[in-house]
Design a protein around this motif. Structure first.
Motif, PDB file in Angstrom:
ATOM      1  N   SER A  22       8.769   3.971   5.502  1.00 54.73           N
ATOM      2  CA  SER A  22       8.227   4.142   6.981  1.00 54.73           C
ATOM      3  C   SER A  22       6.870   5.070   7.073  1.00 54.73           C
ATOM      4  O   SER A  22       6.148   4.828   7.879  1.00 54.73           O
ATOM      5  N   CYS A  23       6.621   5.782   6.022  1.00 54.22           N
ATOM      6  CA  CYS A  23       5.412   6.463   5.765  1.00 54.22           C
ATOM      7  C   CYS A  23       4.254   5.614   5.382  1.00 54.22           C
ATOM      8  O   CYS A  23       2.967   5.774   6.093  1.00 54.22           O
ATOM      9  N   LEU A  24       4.549   4.894   4.607  1.00 54.03           N
ATOM     10  CA  LEU A  24       3.320   3.624   3.798  1.00 54.03           C
ATOM     11  C   LEU A  24       3.035   2.804   5.313  1.00 54.03           C
ATOM     12  O   LEU A  24       1.976   2.359   5.102  1.00 54.03           O
ATOM     13  N   ASP A  25       4.165   2.341   5.991  1.00 57.27           N
ATOM     14  CA  ASP A  25       3.567   1.388   6.908  1.00 57.27           C
ATOM     15  C   ASP A  25       3.174   1.946   8.459  1.00 57.27           C
ATOM     16  O   ASP A  25       2.813   1.402   9.123  1.00 57.27           O
ATOM     17  N   GLY A  26       3.091   3.415   8.300  1.00 55.81           N
ATOM     18  CA  GLY A  26       2.650   4.078   9.480  1.00 55.81           C
ATOM     19  C   GLY A  26       3.588   4.143  10.624  1.00 55.81           C
ATOM     20  O   GLY A  26       3.225   4.333  11.684  1.00 55.81           O
ATOM     21  N   SER A  27       5.011   4.179  10.465  1.00 55.93           N
ATOM     22  CA  SER A  27       6.125   4.360  11.496  1.00 55.93           C
ATOM     23  C   SER A  27       5.893   5.579  11.885  1.00 55.93           C
ATOM     24  O   SER A  27       6.431   6.634  11.365  1.00 55.93           O
ATOM     25  N   ASP A  52      -4.026   0.938   8.087  1.00 50.49           N
ATOM     26  CA  ASP A  52      -4.164   0.351   9.596  1.00 50.49           C
ATOM     27  C   ASP A  52      -3.894   1.945  10.811  1.00 50.49           C
ATOM     28  O   ASP A  52      -4.347   1.624  11.738  1.00 50.49           O
ATOM     29  N   THR A  53      -2.876   2.860  10.186  1.00 55.64           N
ATOM     30  CA  THR A  53      -2.621   3.983  11.277  1.00 55.64           C
ATOM     31  C   THR A  53      -3.223   5.213  10.600  1.00 55.64           C
ATOM     32  O   THR A  53      -3.208   5.289   9.511  1.00 55.64           O
ATOM     33  N   PHE A 113      -0.907   8.684   3.798  1.00 59.00           N
ATOM     34  CA  PHE A 113      -0.018   8.296   2.828  1.00 59.00           C
ATOM     35  C   PHE A 113      -0.866   7.356   1.861  1.00 59.00           C
ATOM     36  O   PHE A 113      -0.017   6.470   1.176  1.00 59.00           O
ATOM     37  N   SER A 114      -2.028   7.280   1.857  1.00 60.76           N
ATOM     38  CA  SER A 114      -2.877   6.375   0.860  1.00 60.76           C
ATOM     39  C   SER A 114      -3.711   7.083   0.183  1.00 60.76           C
ATOM     40  O   SER A 114      -4.777   7.835   0.581  1.00 60.76           O
ATOM     41  N   ILE A 115      -3.760   7.111  -1.387  1.00 54.92           N
ATOM     42  CA  ILE A 115      -4.561   7.641  -2.250  1.00 54.92           C
ATOM     43  C   ILE A 115      -5.862   6.853  -2.051  1.00 54.92           C
ATOM     44  O   ILE A 115      -6.947   7.712  -2.120  1.00 54.92           O
ATOM     45  N   PRO A 116      -5.968   5.670  -1.828  1.00 53.55           N
ATOM     46  CA  PRO A 116      -7.206   4.838  -1.781  1.00 53.55           C
ATOM     47  C   PRO A 116      -8.049   5.383  -0.699  1.00 53.55           C
ATOM     48  O   PRO A 116      -9.082   5.555  -0.636  1.00 53.55           O
ATOM     49  N   PHE A 117      -7.325   5.584   0.362  1.00 51.33           N
ATOM     50  CA  PHE A 117      -8.115   6.132   1.507  1.00 51.33           C
ATOM     51  C   PHE A 117      -8.528   7.676   1.550  1.00 51.33           C
ATOM     52  O   PHE A 117      -9.633   7.947   1.905  1.00 51.33           O
ATOM     53  N   ALA A 118      -7.545   8.485   1.158  1.00 53.42           N
ATOM     54  CA  ALA A 118      -7.840   9.611   1.023  1.00 53.42           C
ATOM     55  C   ALA A 118      -9.120  10.002  -0.005  1.00 53.42           C
ATOM     56  O   ALA A 118      -9.938  10.660   0.293  1.00 53.42           O
ATOM     57  N   VAL A 119      -9.133   9.277  -1.113  1.00 56.13           N
ATOM     58  CA  VAL A 119     -10.150   9.348  -2.109  1.00 56.13           C
ATOM     59  C   VAL A 119     -11.297   8.960  -1.461  1.00 56.13           C
ATOM     60  O   VAL A 119     -12.493   9.574  -1.609  1.00 56.13           O
ATOM     61  N   ALA A 120     -11.301   7.671  -0.698  1.00 58.41           N
ATOM     62  CA  ALA A 120     -12.589   6.989  -0.218  1.00 58.41           C
ATOM     63  C   ALA A 120     -13.182   8.294   0.831  1.00 58.41           C
ATOM     64  O   ALA A 120     -14.420   8.383   0.898  1.00 58.41           O
ATOM     65  N   ALA A 121     -12.210   8.794   1.616  1.00 59.30           N
ATOM     66  CA  ALA A 121     -12.475   9.739   2.807  1.00 59.30           C
ATOM     67  C   ALA A 121     -13.331  10.835   2.159  1.00 59.30           C
ATOM     68  O   ALA A 121     -14.520  11.312   2.455  1.00 59.30           O
ATOM     69  N   ALA A 122     -12.874  11.515   0.960  1.00 55.38           N
ATOM     70  CA  ALA A 122     -13.446  12.770   0.285  1.00 55.38           C
ATOM     71  C   ALA A 122     -14.826  12.150  -0.323  1.00 55.38           C
ATOM     72  O   ALA A 122     -15.656  13.141  -0.162  1.00 55.38           O
TER      73      ALA A 122
END
Length: 441
Positions: A198-203, A311-312, A318-327
């Motif tokens: 539920s965290c990973l799919d953004g519910s 997507d959300t 809850f995404s290491i790829p996005f958190a790293v990219a944002a940093a």
């Protein structure tokens, strides 16, 4: 865990606060209380939080402009207001985790997110003082953290909503002067089964897990006081079965309550991303278009958040790829980075690969090492490592840093922080909360 084991746990945890918590433990509980409520106030400014207190045909009027005999508990949503203890616990608990900046503990779980909303709501209904709240928090935190530590969750099972609620119910009962065991057993009978998916799919309904647990804690105390009974068969059947495996943990002891093992969060994302974020922040001056690929090596535990949706806002947290990219792209990991992602950050996130390093896994849970390596289009590479993010036991946050966090989160931050940290134990919590009603945004 059977009824006798739960009784022993409650008795041991109660010894931490019998006669009043010692000064160091009370100071820590005050920090946890202040940080948790501050994060909830910040999350309460969001649109979904405002919608949660709106009048509705199915729930009636939840929010009231002024306190009354049946609505004495403050709401931390925009504009403040008052509600019944159960409704306030549900709403404040449900908004608390939206920013993913609430306090937590290793190896897993967020005891304060379950205990604080329940205790805060009940304390105002019962006209309790701040000292009683801090004692109840210390006690409930110990019960929840011990249960989390003594159960190895089955892969996929999320720690919110079930174990923490048992400690919350025990804490509310202690606050009210009752026996914590019957309330804890009622809460144990009414558990949630929650999943990382539920965290990973953004519910976003996932955020209500702590709210449901806090509200159930308040209700459990009411039921127990009326003679309703609960048991521990659910703990035996589910928490030593399909949901978890019971393991041995050290009994509570006065010298080092488990609240000292907690960590404070400075980034608006799941804690499992934080060493990745700090490692990425250590790599400076890289233009997004010059990034060929990013390799993240980390612990097996952190792989829970290696492949989530982008997507959300919740799934990005809850995404290491996005958190790293944002940093790497933005140089920060504030709430708006995840709420309103840039095209560059999203693009780089698709170039991030996450894998386990067995030598890093061997360090968990004392440390959570992560190495981030950025390969540029010209073939050169840059790398940085972080073993522990700021705010964990190994890299303790300063009180001044936590105050700065509160100031950065909302306009009441500094005023609220100073009031809570300076308030005497005998101050009624109702008066404390009346002085910091959240603004309308």
């Amino acid at each position: 865990m059977n009824s006798e084991g739960l009784q022993r746990l409650i008795d041991s945890a109660r010894a931490l606060v019998d006669g009043g918590a010692d000064g160091e433990a009370e100071s820590r509980a005050r920090l946890v209380f202040a940080d948790t409520v501050s994060v909830a106030i910040a999350a309460g400014q969001r649109a979904e939080a405002r919608d949660l207190v709106a009048d509705h045909p199915l729930t009636g009027r939840v929010r009231h402009e002024a306190p009354s005999d049946l609505c004495r508990s403050s709401l931390l949503t925009a504009g403040g207001g008052w509600a019944s203890a159960e409704n306030a616990a549900y709403i404040n608990g449900s908004i608390l985790c939206a920013l993913e900046m609430d306090e937590g503990t290793r190896p897993t779980g967020h005891p304060a997110a379950h205990v604080v909303p329940a205790v805060l709501a009940a304390a105002q209904a019962w006209e309790c003082d701040l000292g009683s709240v801090l004692d109840a928090l210390l006690f409930g935190y110990e019960v929840s953290a011990y249960l989390l530590e003594s159960h190895r969750l089955t892969p996929g099972v999320h720690p919110h909503g079930h174990i923490g609620g048992i400690g919350a119910a025990a804490a509310v009962a202690l606050l009210g002067g009752g026996d914590p065991l019957p309330a804890a057993k009622v809460a144990a009978t009414s558990m949630l089964a929650t999943h990382w998916g539920s965290c990973l799919d953004g519910s976003s309904a996932r955020n209500t897990w702590t709210g449901q647990s806090a509200a159930a804690a308040v209700r459990a105390c009411q039921l127990a006081s009326m003679g309703w009974t609960g048991g521990t068969s659910v703990l035996d059947a589910l928490l030593d079965g399909p949901l978890a495996q019971e393991i041995e943990a050290e009994a509570p002891y006065r010298g080092r309550p488990r609240i000292f093992n907690g960590y404070f969060k400075f980034y608006s994302a799941c804690a499992l991303t934080h060493t990745s974020i700090e490692a990425a922040l250590g790599i400076r001056g890289v233009e997004p278009e010059n990034i060929e690929s990013v390799r993240v090596r980390t612990t097996r535990n952190n792989l829970k958040v290696a492949d989530g949706s982008l997507d959300t806002a919740l799934s990005r947290r809850f995404s290491i790829p996005f958190a790293v990219a944002a940093a790497l792209v933005e140089g920060r990991a504030d709430p708006d980075v995840f709420d309103d992602p840039s095209a560059a950050a999203l693009s780089v996130a698709h170039r991030v690969h996450v894998e386990e390093d067995p030598s890093f896994t061997a360090c968990w849970p004392a440390d959570a090492p992560t190495l981030v390596e950025v390969v540029l289009t010209d073939g050169t590479s840059l790398s940085a490592r972080c073993d522990n993010a700021r705010g964990v036991v190994a890299d303790e946050a300063l009180q001044s840093e936590l105050r700065d966090k509160a100031v950065g989160l909302h306009v009441l931050g500094g005023k609220y922080w100073d009031i809570v940290m300076r308030a005497p134990r005998h101050l009624p919590v109702r008066r404390l909360m009346e002085s910091i009603q959240p603004p309308v945004c």
